[in-house]
Design a protein around this motif. Structure first.
Motif, PDB file in Angstrom:
ATOM      1  N   PRO A  63      50.439  50.834  46.897  1.00 34.46           N
ATOM      2  CA  PRO A  63      51.861  50.911  46.565  1.00 34.46           C
ATOM      3  C   PRO A  63      52.772  50.281  47.608  1.00 34.46           C
ATOM      4  CG  PRO A  63      50.781  53.032  46.231  1.00 34.46           C
ATOM      5  CD  PRO A  63      49.825  52.166  46.985  1.00 34.46           C
ATOM      6  N   TYR A  64      52.227  50.021  48.825  1.00 31.54           N
ATOM      7  CA  TYR A  64      53.044  49.465  49.893  1.00 31.54           C
ATOM      8  C   TYR A  64      52.829  47.969  50.089  1.00 31.54           C
ATOM      9  CZ  TYR A  64      53.215  54.443  50.549  1.00 31.54           C
ATOM     10  OH  TYR A  64      53.353  55.784  50.322  1.00 31.54           O
ATOM     11  N   HIS A  65      51.810  47.430  49.437  1.00 34.09           N
ATOM     12  CA  HIS A  65      51.547  45.991  49.497  1.00 34.09           C
ATOM     13  C   HIS A  65      51.122  45.540  48.105  1.00 34.09           C
ATOM     14  CE1 HIS A  65      51.901  45.551  53.864  1.00 34.09           C
ATOM     15  NE2 HIS A  65      51.411  46.779  53.894  1.00 34.09           N
ATOM     16  N   LYS A  66      52.102  45.331  47.272  1.00 32.46           N
ATOM     17  CA  LYS A  66      51.847  45.102  45.859  1.00 32.46           C
ATOM     18  C   LYS A  66      51.468  43.646  45.596  1.00 32.46           C
ATOM     19  CE  LYS A  66      55.235  48.697  45.005  1.00 32.46           C
ATOM     20  NZ  LYS A  66      55.816  48.854  46.346  1.00 32.46           N
ATOM     21  N   ASP A  67      50.442  43.487  44.791  1.00 28.48           N
ATOM     22  CA  ASP A  67      49.998  42.159  44.387  1.00 28.48           C
ATOM     23  C   ASP A  67      51.091  41.465  43.577  1.00 28.48           C
ATOM     24  OD1 ASP A  67      48.584  40.321  42.262  1.00 28.48           O
ATOM     25  OD2 ASP A  67      47.160  40.565  43.925  1.00 28.48           O
ATOM     26  N   PRO A  68      51.340  40.169  43.825  1.00 28.52           N
ATOM     27  CA  PRO A  68      52.379  39.450  43.070  1.00 28.52           C
ATOM     28  C   PRO A  68      52.177  39.503  41.559  1.00 28.52           C
ATOM     29  CG  PRO A  68      51.690  38.173  44.981  1.00 28.52           C
ATOM     30  CD  PRO A  68      50.772  39.349  44.904  1.00 28.52           C
ATOM     31  N   GLU A  69      50.923  39.518  41.110  1.00 25.94           N
ATOM     32  CA  GLU A  69      50.670  39.592  39.675  1.00 25.94           C
ATOM     33  C   GLU A  69      51.125  40.934  39.106  1.00 25.94           C
ATOM     34  OE1 GLU A  69      49.606  37.202  37.503  1.00 25.94           O
ATOM     35  OE2 GLU A  69      49.961  35.943  39.267  1.00 25.94           O
ATOM     36  N   ARG A  76      59.685  46.531  39.466  1.00 24.13           N
ATOM     37  CA  ARG A  76      60.039  47.690  40.279  1.00 24.13           C
ATOM     38  C   ARG A  76      58.885  48.115  41.181  1.00 24.13           C
ATOM     39  NH1 ARG A  76      62.662  52.446  36.856  1.00 24.13           N
ATOM     40  NH2 ARG A  76      62.850  53.276  38.982  1.00 24.13           N
ATOM     41  N   GLY A  77      57.686  47.694  40.846  1.00 24.72           N
ATOM     42  CA  GLY A  77      56.536  47.955  41.697  1.00 24.72           C
ATOM     43  C   GLY A  77      56.084  49.392  41.749  1.00 24.72           C
ATOM     44  N   LEU A  78      56.417  50.184  40.733  1.00 27.13           N
ATOM     45  CA  LEU A  78      56.091  51.607  40.741  1.00 27.13           C
ATOM     46  C   LEU A  78      54.690  51.857  40.185  1.00 27.13           C
ATOM     47  CD1 LEU A  78      59.426  53.089  39.323  1.00 27.13           C
ATOM     48  CD2 LEU A  78      58.679  53.105  41.712  1.00 27.13           C
ATOM     49  N   VAL A  79      54.015  52.825  40.804  1.00 23.34           N
ATOM     50  CA  VAL A  79      52.798  53.375  40.200  1.00 23.34           C
ATOM     51  C   VAL A  79      53.078  54.840  39.888  1.00 23.34           C
ATOM     52  CG1 VAL A  79      51.187  51.794  41.289  1.00 23.34           C
ATOM     53  CG2 VAL A  79      51.781  53.896  42.494  1.00 23.34           C
ATOM     54  N   PRO A  80      52.554  55.323  38.762  1.00 25.80           N
ATOM     55  CA  PRO A  80      51.705  54.600  37.813  1.00 25.80           C
ATOM     56  C   PRO A  80      52.501  53.611  36.961  1.00 25.80           C
ATOM     57  CG  PRO A  80      52.267  56.726  36.904  1.00 25.80           C
ATOM     58  CD  PRO A  80      52.836  56.712  38.300  1.00 25.80           C
ATOM     59  N   THR A  81      51.830  52.529  36.628  1.00 26.10           N
ATOM     60  CA  THR A  81      52.300  51.630  35.582  1.00 26.10           C
ATOM     61  C   THR A  81      51.185  51.513  34.558  1.00 26.10           C
ATOM     62  OG1 THR A  81      53.839  50.341  36.932  1.00 26.10           O
ATOM     63  CG2 THR A  81      52.887  49.242  35.018  1.00 26.10           C
ATOM     64  N   LEU A  82      51.543  51.623  33.305  1.00 28.26           N
ATOM     65  CA  LEU A  82      50.585  51.438  32.227  1.00 28.26           C
ATOM     66  C   LEU A  82      50.836  50.079  31.601  1.00 28.26           C
ATOM     67  CD1 LEU A  82      48.346  53.250  30.886  1.00 28.26           C
ATOM     68  CD2 LEU A  82      50.013  53.681  29.065  1.00 28.26           C
ATOM     69  N   GLY A  83      49.830  49.224  31.635  1.00 20.16           N
ATOM     70  CA  GLY A  83      49.921  47.931  30.968  1.00 20.16           C
ATOM     71  C   GLY A  83      49.494  48.095  29.523  1.00 20.16           C
ATOM     72  N   VAL A  84      50.438  47.882  28.612  1.00 16.84           N
ATOM     73  CA  VAL A  84      50.219  48.175  27.196  1.00 16.84           C
ATOM     74  C   VAL A  84      50.248  46.872  26.395  1.00 16.84           C
ATOM     75  CG1 VAL A  84      51.142  49.397  25.189  1.00 16.84           C
ATOM     76  CG2 VAL A  84      51.322  50.419  27.453  1.00 16.84           C
ATOM     77  N   GLN A 311      59.170  55.417  48.491  1.00 11.50           N
ATOM     78  CA  GLN A 311      60.443  55.731  47.849  1.00 11.50           C
ATOM     79  C   GLN A 311      60.649  57.239  47.744  1.00 11.50           C
ATOM     80  OE1 GLN A 311      61.517  53.434  44.313  1.00 11.50           O
ATOM     81  NE2 GLN A 311      59.995  51.896  44.856  1.00 11.50           N
ATOM     82  N   VAL A 312      59.565  57.985  47.472  1.00  8.50           N
ATOM     83  CA  VAL A 312      59.669  59.443  47.403  1.00  8.50           C
ATOM     84  C   VAL A 312      60.080  60.003  48.760  1.00  8.50           C
ATOM     85  CG1 VAL A 312      58.342  61.570  47.153  1.00  8.50           C
ATOM     86  CG2 VAL A 312      58.074  59.742  45.471  1.00  8.50           C
ATOM     87  N   GLY A 313      59.431  59.532  49.817  1.00 10.33           N
ATOM     88  CA  GLY A 313      59.744  60.005  51.153  1.00 10.33           C
ATOM     89  C   GLY A 313      61.171  59.702  51.549  1.00 10.33           C
ATOM     90  N   GLN A 314      61.625  58.494  51.223  1.00  5.59           N
ATOM     91  CA  GLN A 314      62.993  58.115  51.563  1.00  5.59           C
ATOM     92  C   GLN A 314      64.004  58.928  50.756  1.00  5.59           C
ATOM     93  OE1 GLN A 314      63.728  53.779  52.142  1.00  5.59           O
ATOM     94  NE2 GLN A 314      61.566  53.548  51.633  1.00  5.59           N
ATOM     95  N   ALA A 315      63.683  59.205  49.508  1.00  4.72           N
ATOM     96  CA  ALA A 315      64.594  60.025  48.676  1.00  4.72           C
ATOM     97  C   ALA A 315      64.714  61.415  49.253  1.00  4.72           C
ATOM     98  CB  ALA A 315      64.094  60.074  47.236  1.00  4.72           C
ATOM     99  N   SER A 321      67.543  62.495  44.542  1.00  4.38           N
ATOM    100  CA  SER A 321      66.552  62.877  43.543  1.00  4.38           C
ATOM    101  C   SER A 321      65.357  61.963  43.612  1.00  4.38           C
ATOM    102  CB  SER A 321      67.165  62.837  42.144  1.00  4.38           C
ATOM    103  OG  SER A 321      67.625  61.531  41.841  1.00  4.38           O
ATOM    104  N   MET A 322      64.242  62.400  43.029  1.00  2.98           N
ATOM    105  CA  MET A 322      63.007  61.616  43.048  1.00  2.98           C
ATOM    106  C   MET A 322      63.231  60.265  42.365  1.00  2.98           C
ATOM    107  SD  MET A 322      60.554  63.386  44.589  1.00  2.98           S
ATOM    108  CE  MET A 322      61.896  63.780  45.754  1.00  2.98           C
ATOM    109  N   PRO A 323      62.633  59.183  42.886  1.00  2.00           N
ATOM    110  CA  PRO A 323      62.820  57.855  42.281  1.00  2.00           C
ATOM    111  C   PRO A 323      62.115  57.754  40.929  1.00  2.00           C
ATOM    112  CG  PRO A 323      61.180  57.749  44.017  1.00  2.00           C
ATOM    113  CD  PRO A 323      61.759  59.124  44.061  1.00  2.00           C
TER     114      PRO A 323
END
Length: 323
Positions: A63-69, A76-84, A311-315, A321-323
């Motif tokens: 989550p801190y070094h997200k692949d460009p793909e 937004r780079g958030l996990v979980p992400t579901l690819g549908v 993002q959770v830690g910074q919030a 509120s939670m991101p």
């Protein structure tokens, strides 16, 4: 606050039972779960997928070094992400609002389907419960189904308690875990403990009230929020309940949930909590998504020392509120 050295050196993959589950879901599949193994929000989605016996591909993301793909799929780079895999826009819709495309989303040869992202763990879970609604193939619904007013009310009540967990219990967990008096003396560790226990008791008291309602109707009480039916309300809370040991490990005095027989006037409430928690630890879909405790202790040190760049830690640090 940029990701720090601790963030960059997190353990890179699942361990224990979760490693076995991830390994069993490495093959290419149309439905893809982009996950960070230690993330409790990810575990909500992972439990849902396994509970409903949905075929998917597990893809580990740092989550801190997200692949460009990955960022192309979800900027937004958030996990979980579901690819549908979503039908092309040309697919017609009938007067009932249903697609006329009779192909299923699990058909990997369909060429007019484009991978689209769904994120936010509760949104993903509701999507999965709605789309994979065949109870023969995918088991009972995780939210009450039906078109009558009672079913609509029960769904609304579930969502109210999902909100309580997400907006009260989860923030209290992080506020407690991140408590570092040398950085922030605006609240004490006892303040943090009291708030987490208070919000957990509010939820557990609701379980007792629901038990009483069902018993009056001659129905089986507990162990879950919906009685004998495992639900999305339970899934919403489970990842943090299973991580309470981190507070016991890192914070003086621990969580403070009393041992059996020591609950005083709250003995019934905490007894009900223990009943729920014991069942959580027996649920296959839950335990197969847990890594080794030692790895959680290692990765959550950055939260306990309030050094995380998440993002959770910074919030939590900023009182947002939670991101």
């Amino acid at each position: 606050m940029a990701p720090n050295e601790v963030d960059r050196t997190i353990h890179p993959h699942t361990t224990g039972a979760a490693a076995d589950t991830a390994a069993a879901h490495q093959a290419e599949k149309p439905l893809k779960l982009y996950a960070g193994w230690f993330c409790p929000f990810v575990q909500r989605t992972w439990i849902t997928l396994n509970e409903k016996k949905i075929d998917y591909q597990y893809i580990e993301i740092n989550p801190y070094h997200k692949d460009p793909e990955f960022l192309k799929l979800n900027p937004r780079g958030l996990v979980p992400t579901l690819g549908v895999p979503v039908p092309a826009p040309t697919t017609s819709v009938n007067t009932n609002g249903n697609s006329n495309d009779t192909d299923t989303m699990n058909n990997p040869t369909k060429k007019d389907r484009k991978l689209k992202p769904i994120y936010e763990s509760i949104v993903i879970a509701e999507y999965l419960d709605e789309h994979y609604s065949d109870t023969t193939a995918h088991g009972p619904r995780l939210l009450p189904s039906g078109d009558d007013s009672l079913a609509a009310y029960e769904r609304a009540r579930c969502r109210l308690w999902i909100d309580h967990i997400s907006s009260r219990i989860v923030p209290a967990f992080y506020r407690f875990l991140q408590h570092t008096p040398e950085k922030d003396d605006s609240y004490t560790i006892q303040d943090a403990r009291d708030e987490l226990l208070k919000q957990t008791k509010v939820f557990t008291q609701q379980l007792l009230e629901l038990d009483a309602e069902r018993e009056e109707l001659g129905l089986a009480a507990g162990p879950w929020f919906l009685g004998e039916q495992f639900s999305l309300v339970d899934i919403t809370l489970i990842p943090w309940a299973l991580r309470l040991f981190l507070i016991d490990h890192y914070k003086p005095g621990g969580v403070g949930i009393p041992e059996k027989g020591n609950g005083g006037e709250d003995e019934e409430v905490w007894g009900r909590w223990r009943t729920w928690y014991e069942k959580v630890q027996e649920r296959d879909s839950v335990m197969c998504t847990m890594s080794e405790r030692s790895k959680y202790i290692e990765v959550y040190q950055r939260y306990a020392e309030d050094k995380t760049g998440s993002q959770v830690g910074q919030a939590t640090r900023g009182g947002r509120s939670m991101p």
